[in-house]
Design an enzyme around this catalytic site. Structure first.
Site, short mmCIF file in Angstrom:
data_model
loop_
_atom_site.label_atom_id
_atom_site.label_comp_id
_atom_site.label_asym_id
_atom_site.label_seq_id
_atom_site.Cartn_x
_atom_site.Cartn_y
_atom_site.Cartn_z
N PHE A 109 -57.10 21.56 -27.70
CA PHE A 109 -56.62 21.47 -26.33
C PHE A 109 -57.79 21.81 -25.40
CE2 PHE A 109 -52.21 21.70 -24.36
CZ PHE A 109 -51.65 20.78 -25.20
N HIS A 122 -48.01 20.57 -11.39
CA HIS A 122 -47.54 20.90 -12.73
C HIS A 122 -47.16 22.35 -12.92
CE1 HIS A 122 -47.11 20.44 -17.02
NE2 HIS A 122 -48.07 21.30 -17.28
#
Lengths: 232, 592
Positions: free
Chosen positions: B124, B358
């Site tokens: 990630f 987000h």
């Protein structure tokens, strides 16, 4: 675009009725939820329905759309015949408009003990599971509890208190198939009897409507096969 | 409705948890297993909470795929935060991460697996080995449905533990006494409008973020910052609200999230000229740089005319080279989302993406035990008696200026549990309910009942909400400057001032969602004010807060947390740079 929407508010309506709405400038690719939100925002804030994630993951906005159960947020309006007839999911009591009382549905979910049971001492790390064992859970764990399947099932309509229904049985299968679970025997035993599981007549409405593409009928078949093997 | 407060139903619990996402449910499980009397109030059925939408996974240094340890994870998180994160809380979280994952696995979470039977981990953004070295693979995943898998398992464990749920109840306001103790909350049952006072010795806010502040968002419609609004109305400041994360890969114009795991599995971004754009902005980490870095890169490409599509207003996320097998096995959820919303199969064609609102890095200030802390005289962090917060609504602060992907699921689980553990301790010393003054209850009852009368105001909830979201999108986005922010402040202030003129047509007590939306807008408005004021004041660029007029990070003046409250406006407090046991990571230039 024309809509005919089921309306019922027990505080003022003697019986349910259909209300017509018209939306102009509906862009291609507009999902039904977006259209309903526009109606609520622009025309009538009393129109009531559940909604949350808007992308088919939370399972809030199950409804009956042109006669078929589905999630409004992932149902494109382009494909719908007009007027779009929107009703609450069938078979459970209506609280108001498109909102149903899901208590019975959740009760059946809880009845299958939908949690992992491990009796052995837990290791300090993860319980091992091979990719193949984990693959057995694919198609079972993704359920969003929207109730589209159980409320499309005639067996559930007739016996919502005795037949567990496709959603709960899918959950039962999810734990029966989990290599880590140690309640296998008891889980199968609990599903014996004429109603809980065996009221499924493989009508397959559940498969037809599942917005996540899951197959509860197949899961029920897997449970039955395991019951047969166990009884031999 | 009845305004006689003696007729209002009252319930008493040891702990009231508001919010049933991962943070709330992890806490409730811990408390129920300690045989405490816990009530979980949620405006939606628990598995509808937004944790369900988390995709890519949860970070923990398990070292199942690449060499790893918690200290490297800590370094990455501090660097990712642009040195605004509190290092004691970050150390605590990264140390606790492996245990948090194993616990979840024991709860039944169906994590994807490696051939050796261990939990699958993927790469990630912002993850490194050995303090900035090679890419690490630290994110534990259940395909790309990790949040769903975790939330459902936690709810299932709470069924087993027989936690007491108030499903589809809306919490309106916290109830406090004169000494500042929080004594529970006033809630109403959405089904029938009935008001209930929940008296609790301890209250945990776990209400999630406020992504509905923005027009284009990956967030669910329920993410309206309710706990943050309640806290502000209780006189508690919000911390670091200017740091709002824009995820690099929301579906352009629509907002649906495409997990960072898509890039973790080998996907990459291309601009209108077909170039791999991230090579220019992050030569080493490329597409797996921190989210703020990638989002800015995309925004710059588009601004400079190198976007894709007829309007050159987005870039493309390319996955088709990964092959259908990998996509179906590791990214089945986003594949389905693309097919549903775009008619595009990412196994065959690239996905149009653009930075999308987000995650709320800021929130209700807490310490690492989950206690809500506020400045009192010379003490910057004095606990508010009886009040806790955890997860996205809180600011502990482990994310600082920019959250790393995979750290939000970790945050909710670690601090949901930590808050519960502190509550257990607190309850041993605080055995009795304190008395709630009737006047306090009456005030909130009247607020709820306001909408029982026919209202004739000139404003609608939807009208104001849409205006607010548009203003926030235009004035508080990826790039900011003084002029844009000052206009934003004026516009948000003027929209907020019109709230008193809101009227709704729905006067029913049966599942009145219009009324719920009105209270949600009140919360959203409070959060918007805190966000735009904090952003306007911070004259530097750090993490997700990028100023075109103050392009550099300014550690001398601005390595400090913002606090915004209705009562005092802006205030600041120092960053906790001292970890629990290891050396502090001093601020360095942030290069990926």
């Amino acid at each position: 675009m024309k809509f005919k929407i089921y309306r019922y508010n027990p505080e003022k309506d003697v019986r349910p009725y259909e209300q017509e709405y018209q939306l102009d400038d509906v862009q291609p690719g507009t999902m039904l939820l977006a259209a309903l939100l526009r109606i609520k925002d622009e025309q009538d804030d009393t129109l009531s329905f559940r909604r949350s994630c808007g992308e088919g993951v939370c399972g809030s906005d199950g409804m009956n759309i042109n006669g078929v159960n589905g999630l409004a947020c992932i149902t494109a309006t382009d494909d719908l015949k007009q007027p779009v007839v929107v009703k609450p999911l069938p078979g459970l009591p209506v609280i108001r408009d498109l909102i149903i009382d899901m208590d019975q549905f959740y009760k059946q979910y809880r009845a299958v003990k939908p949690y992992l049971v491990v009796n052995d001492p837990m290791p300090e790390v993860e319980l091992p599971q091979t990719p193949e064992q984990r693959e057995q859970l694919d198609g079972l764990y993704e359920c969003v509890l929207c109730a589209c399947c159980s409320t499309a099932c005639p067996s559930f309509w007739w016996n919502p208190d005795k037949f567990l229904g496709p959603a709960a049985l899918l959950q039962a299968s999810r734990f029966i198939e989990d290599s880590r679970d140690q309640d296998f025997e008891k889980r199968l035993e609990d599903l014996e009897g004429p109603f809980k599981l065996f009221r499924c007549h493989t009508i397959m409405n559940c498969v037809h409507v599942c917005p996540k593409g899951l197959n509860p009928t197949k899961a029920i078949g897997r449970i039955k096969a395991k019951m047969v093997t166990r009884s031999l | 409705m009845n305004t006689d407060i003696n007729a209002v139903e009252r319930r008493q619990f040891d702990t009231l948890i508001i919010g049933a996402g991962g943070g709330g449910l992890r806490a409730s499980l811990q408390l129920a297993e300690a045989e405490l009397n816990v009530a979980v109030v949620s405006k939606v059925f628990p598995t509808r909470s937004h944790t369900v939408a988390a995709q890519g996974g949860m970070n923990a240094a398990l070292a199942n795929v690449s060499p790893d340890n918690w200290h490297w994870h800590m370094f990455d998180t501090v660097k990712g935060s642009d040195y605004l994160g509190d290092q004691d809380a970050i150390e605590y979280m990264c140390r606790a991460a492996p245990k948090a994952v194993y616990e979840l696995e024991h709860f039944g979470v169906p994590f994807s697996r490696l051939d050796n039977g261990k939990i699958y981990q993927r790469a990630f953004g912002g993850q490194s080995q050995n303090f900035g070295g090679d890419q690490a693979a630290r994110t534990c995943a259940a395909a790309d449905r990790t949040g769903h898998a975790i939330l459902h398992s936690l709810y299932q464990q709470n069924i087993r533990a027989r936690t007491h749920f108030f499903d589809e109840y809306f919490a309106v306001d916290l109830l406090k006494d004169d000494e500042g103790h929080v004594l529970g909350a006033l809630v109403f049952n959405i089904h029938d409008g009935k008001i209930v006072v929940i008296e609790a010795k301890t209250t945990l806010l776990a209400t999630g973020g406020a992504g509905q502040l923005f027009k284009t968002t990956t967030n669910a419609l329920i993410n309206t910052g309710d706990g943050m609004g309640m806290a502000m109305r209780a006189g508690i400041p919000l911390q670091d609200m200017e740091f709002f994360q824009f995820h690099p890969t929301g579906i352009a114009g629509r907002g649906m999230l495409i997990t960072e795991g898509a890039r973790g599995e080998g996907g990459y971004l291309v601009n209108g000229d077909g170039e791999r754009l991230m090579e220019r902005y992050a030569p080493k980490a490329k597409d797996l740089a921190s989210r703020d870095v990638v989002s800015r890169a995309i925004a710059v490409e588009v601004r400079e005319g190198r976007g894709c599509g007829p309007n050159k207003d987005h870039v493309m996320l390319k996955l088709d080279h990964l092959g259908e097998d990998v996509i179906q096995k590791r990214l089945p959820g986003i594949r389905q989302t693309c097919i549903t919303f775009l008619g595009i199969d990412p196994a065959e064609a690239p996905i149009p993406v653009f930075p999308t609102a987000h995650y709320t890095m800021g929130g209700i200030p807490t310490n690492r035990y989950g206690q809500v802390v506020v400045p009192v005289k010379d003490t910057p962090e004095e606990p508010v008696a009886g009040l806790y917060a955890a997860g996205e609504c809180a600011c502990v602060s482990v994310h600082g200026g920019n959250r790393l992907g995979g750290n939000s699921l970790l945050d909710i689980l670690v601090f949901g549990r930590a808050a519960a553990n502190h509550i257990i301790k607190y309850l041993k010393e605080n055995k009795y309910h304190r008395i709630i003054d009737d006047a306090v209850i009456k005030k909130v009852v009247e607020k709820v009942n306001r909408f029982d009368r026919v209202t004739t105001g000139s404003e609608t909830v939807a009208g104001l909400r849409n205006e607010l979201k548009q203003v926030m999108e235009e004035h508080c986005s990826v790039f900011r400057n003084k002029e844009i922010l000052q206009q934003g402040v004026a516009k948000v202030e003027s929209i907020a001032a019109r709230m008193k003129d809101v009227s709704i047509d729905d006067q029913s007590h049966t599942f009145n969602t219009a009324r719920v939306e009105a209270f949600e807008l009140e919360n959203l408005m409070a959060v918007a004010l805190a966000t735009i004021h904090s952003a306007n004041a911070r004259e530097e660029s750090r993490g997700a807060h990028s100023r075109t007029d103050f392009t550099e990070r300014d550690d001398k003046s601005w390595m400090r947390h913002s606090l915004y409250s209705f009562e005092n406006g802006l205030d600041y407090k120092p960053v906790r740079t001292k970890p629990m046991s290891v050396e502090s990571f001093p601020p360095k230039p942030r290069v990926y």
